[in-house]
Design an enzyme around this catalytic site. Structure first.
Site, PDB file in Angstrom:
ATOM      1  N   ASN A 136      12.853  -8.062   5.437  1.00  0.00           N
ATOM      2  CA  ASN A 136      13.621  -6.809   5.063  1.00  0.00           C
ATOM      3  C   ASN A 136      13.320  -6.585   3.798  1.00  0.00           C
ATOM      4  OD1 ASN A 136      15.333  -4.998   4.534  1.00  0.00           O
ATOM      5  ND2 ASN A 136      17.303  -6.598   4.849  1.00  0.00           N
ATOM      6  N   ASN A 141      18.361   0.667   3.735  1.00  0.00           N
ATOM      7  CA  ASN A 141      18.126   1.415   5.090  1.00  0.00           C
ATOM      8  C   ASN A 141      18.477   0.439   6.254  1.00  0.00           C
ATOM      9  OD1 ASN A 141      15.865  -0.338   5.775  1.00  0.00           O
ATOM     10  ND2 ASN A 141      14.510   0.923   5.416  1.00  0.00           N
ATOM     11  N   ASP A 142      19.326  -0.697   5.759  1.00  0.00           N
ATOM     12  CA  ASP A 142      19.638  -1.651   7.058  1.00  0.00           C
ATOM     13  C   ASP A 142      20.771  -0.704   7.895  1.00  0.00           C
ATOM     14  OD1 ASP A 142      17.966  -3.328   5.786  1.00  0.00           O
ATOM     15  OD2 ASP A 142      19.725  -4.614   5.272  1.00  0.00           O
ATOM     16  N   GLY A 161      17.751  -5.976   9.973  1.00  0.00           N
ATOM     17  CA  GLY A 161      17.168  -5.332   8.587  1.00  0.00           C
ATOM     18  C   GLY A 161      15.856  -5.493   8.379  1.00  0.00           C
ATOM     19  N   ASP A 163      12.117  -4.343   8.233  1.00  0.00           N
ATOM     20  CA  ASP A 163      11.539  -2.864   8.215  1.00  0.00           C
ATOM     21  C   ASP A 163       9.998  -2.965   7.914  1.00  0.00           C
ATOM     22  OD1 ASP A 163      11.644  -3.384   5.714  1.00  0.00           O
ATOM     23  OD2 ASP A 163      13.577  -2.668   5.379  1.00  0.00           O
ATOM     24  N   ASP A 328       3.955  -0.831  27.598  1.00  0.00           N
ATOM     25  CA  ASP A 328       5.295  -1.433  28.166  1.00  0.00           C
ATOM     26  C   ASP A 328       5.502  -1.253  29.551  1.00  0.00           C
ATOM     27  OD1 ASP A 328       7.732  -3.099  27.659  1.00  0.00           O
ATOM     28  OD2 ASP A 328       8.591  -1.045  28.484  1.00  0.00           O
ATOM     29  N   GLU A 357       0.900  -3.750  30.082  1.00  0.00           N
ATOM     30  CA  GLU A 357       1.781  -5.040  30.390  1.00  0.00           C
ATOM     31  C   GLU A 357       1.989  -5.144  32.026  1.00  0.00           C
ATOM     32  OE1 GLU A 357       6.076  -7.101  29.636  1.00  0.00           O
ATOM     33  OE2 GLU A 357       5.828  -4.628  29.804  1.00  0.00           O
TER      34      GLU A 357
END
Length: 613
Positions: A136, A141-142, A161, A163, A328, A357
């Site tokens: 974090n 910006n959490d 949190g 980032d 993905d 994947e």
């Protein structure tokens, strides 16, 4: 409105203009000099379809305008000549009532040699990170009022949190460990009510989630990482969106989604794609079904959807200077779309890399998707690499078993024997754990010696190795899948942490030992041509010992793994083909030089890497 504007301007001297009703244009900008001269703009605004569009420019022309079921969209096709060097192109909009406005669209200049960029390859060691759980760097910006889910570090499935600032601040650590590429799980906006940290429910394809930072922060992660020898691989989702995506309030067409908003779950029957006997309904239910109710499935048979996704991928490669893409749930997308997606990207960037994947332990299923495979149904792919889930399964199973003729490392040996199914097995991405699996160290009952064997094998085997953040400090989890526990916080990533994996403070001796072992292994690996590009020769496990050689014409490396609790002797005679007449070898981790005139001794539960000379 035009008459009013003219009256105010001429008689009163007050400039006035019709407000631009457009609220989105995607892509938000583009680049001159792309290989494909065509660009399709998705324009969204209140009843924008009621406006006609024109363009007068010597090097950019408007070729077609598509109107769809929702009158709030226009799809505008442009042709960009190769003589165009960039700048502003002005689109003219005129309403049937005579109103008019203009919209400026920017074309940037490409980075020199952008098209010739190299993607990740077998020289790399990839570090997989769950960004919310790594570090974090910016607590401000959490939690943000504009987004639904606030931070809650007490919840294993909440936002914690981590980032972009946190990753940028620790690029030196990542590089020092010997990792040369990072693969963060998706960082685009996930404005979902819950479980938004994991990143796989995108609600805006062109916006980094503000709880991570902004688009420029993401670009800085790439550029600053590149300066330190660490490339950025973006995790992209083509198959689905999040239920909070802005499209869901105003779908462009009646077939934008599969089953158009009705939740029909996928069957997960991957084999239906290439099964010569598969019923059409089985193929449809697999490819068109939704993962979960909160992930609407995109219909890539709609050419507007397909083109949007292709351009979005190219936009991020160019904007963020990407080193690669990890895709993905690869096979869940429409397979003809996947052909076009990979073809278009590789045409723009011939030396780029994409790994898909396909979570199957069956190599016949996985190999189907790789570029160059001669599939019996005639399917053609341009995908350079796939995740080696068969190897993943074999390695994890082997490490939990005692050695016998049909158990233990024979599973790795026999999995490699299936490499004849792949068009390019050396390009596979190999791994022992990821963000969707239990932690390896827990699976093997926190046995450090077995853990080091796994790290050794990954670092020296064919393919490009991928490691999971926190593994180097022996992160743990339940043996059964528990996503929140698997994606645990990296120690030291938050103020007040009592343990710090970045500095070593508070770590146990065992954790420090594992971290030092992997650091030495990966830094050694960076300069080894035989490991990067060499051939592979391996021997069936004998008395619990698995031996293989990686070699070129100039270098030969011998790897010997003793996966038993007893000392073993490495017979010169049995392994003569691997030794190839060399008289000695240097243990690359200890620095000790050993004679090969006599049989080598292998300690219990150990791995040796010898550079022969």
């Amino acid at each position: 409105m035009i008459r009013l504007t003219l009256f105010l301007t001429l008689l009163l001297g007050i400039p006035a203009a019709l407000a631009d009703p457009i609220d989105r244009v995607e892509p938000p900008f583009w680049w001159a000099g792309m290989h494909n001269s065509n660009l399709q703009l998705m324009i969204h605004g209140d009843r924008i379809a009621q406006w006609s569009v024109s363009l007068e420019h010597p090097r950019v022309s408007l070729t077609e305008v598509h109107r769809v079921e929702s009158e709030n969209y226009l799809f505008v096709d442009l042709d960009v000549r190769n003589t165009f060097r960039g700048g502003i192109v002005t689109l003219q909009f005129v309403h049937e009532n005579g109103d008019a406005f203009q919209h400026d669209y920017a074309f940037h200049t490409r980075r020199k040699d952008s098209a010739d960029r190299n993607g990740f390859n077998t020289t790399d060691a990839i570090y997989l990170i769950t960004p919310d759980r790594f570090a974090n760097g910016d607590p401000s910006n959490d939690s943000l009022a504009e987004l639904k889910e606030a931070a809650n570090r007490d919840s294993s499935v909440g936002r914690h949190g981590g980032d972009l600032d946190g990753m940028i601040q620790h690029l030196d650590y990542i590089a020092d460990m010997g990792f040369t590429a990072i693969w963060p799980t998706p960082m685009l906006e996930n404005d979902q009510a819950e479980y938004s940290y994991h990143g796989y429910s995108i609600t805006d394809f062109y916006r980094v989630d503000p709880r991570f930072g902004d688009n420029e922060d993401y670009r800085q992660l790439s550029l600053q990482g590149k300066a330190k020898g660490v490339g950025l691989i973006q995790d992209m989702i083509l198959n689905h969106i999040g239920s909070g995506h802005w499209w869901m309030d105003d779908l462009p067409t009646d077939d934008w989604l599969n089953f158009q908003g009705e939740f029909v779950p996928t069957t997960h029957y991957r084999t239906s794609v290439q099964d010569p006997y598969a019923a059409d309904i089985d193929k449809q239910e697999f490819a068109d079904g939704w993962f979960v109710k909160s992930m609407p499935d995109l219909n890539q048979r709609n050419p507007l959807v397909a083109n949007y996704l292709i351009q979005n991928s190219i936009w991020w490669i160019e904007y963020a200077d990407l080193y690669g893409i990890r895709t993905d749930t690869y096979s869940y997308s429409d397979k003809d779309f996947l052909t076009e997606w990979t073809r278009r990207i590789m045409a723009e960037y011939p030396n780029f890399n994409i790994v898909g994947e396909e979570w199957s332990t069956n190599p016949n299923v996985v190999s189907y998707w790789q570029r160059g495979k001669d599939n019996k149904d005639g399917y053609v792919s341009y995908l350079p690499s796939v995740m080696d889930f068969p190897m993943y399964d074999a390695l994890r199973t082997a490490l939990t078993e005692d050695e016998a003729w049909d158990r233990g490392l024979i599973r790795v040996y026999e999995t490699l024997a299936d490499d004849n199914l792949y068009a390019d097995p050396m390009s596979l991405v190999i791994f022992a754990e990821n963000h969707d699996t239990s932690r390896l160290y827990s699976l093997i009952d926190e046995d450090l010696e077995r853990f080091n064997i796994a790290m050794t094998l990954l670092a020296t085997m064919r393919g490009t190795p991928q490691f999971f953040y926190g593994s180097e400090v022996l992160a743990t989890s339940p043996k059964t899948r528990d996503d929140g526990a698997v994606r645990s916080d990296f120690p030291g990533g938050w103020a007040g942490d009592t343990r710090n994996g970045f500095t070593g403070e508070g770590l146990t001796d065992t954790q420090r030992s594992a971290q030092a072992y992997l650091r030495q292994l990966l830094n050694w690996r960076q300069d080894q041509e035989a490991i990067h590009h060499g051939d592979l020769l391996h021997f069936a496990p004998h008395n619990g010992v698995y031996v293989f050689a990686r070699y070129t014409g100039e270098q030969r490396i011998l790897v010997a793994i003793n996966h038993t609790g007893e000392t073993r002797q490495l017979s010169n005679e049995r392994y003569a083909q691997a030794i190839d007449g060399h008289r000695s070898g240097t243990d690359v981790l200890s620095g000790e030089t050993l004679s090969l005139d006599n049989d080598l001794t292998l300690e219990p539960m150990s791995a040796r890497i010898l550079e022969l000379h």
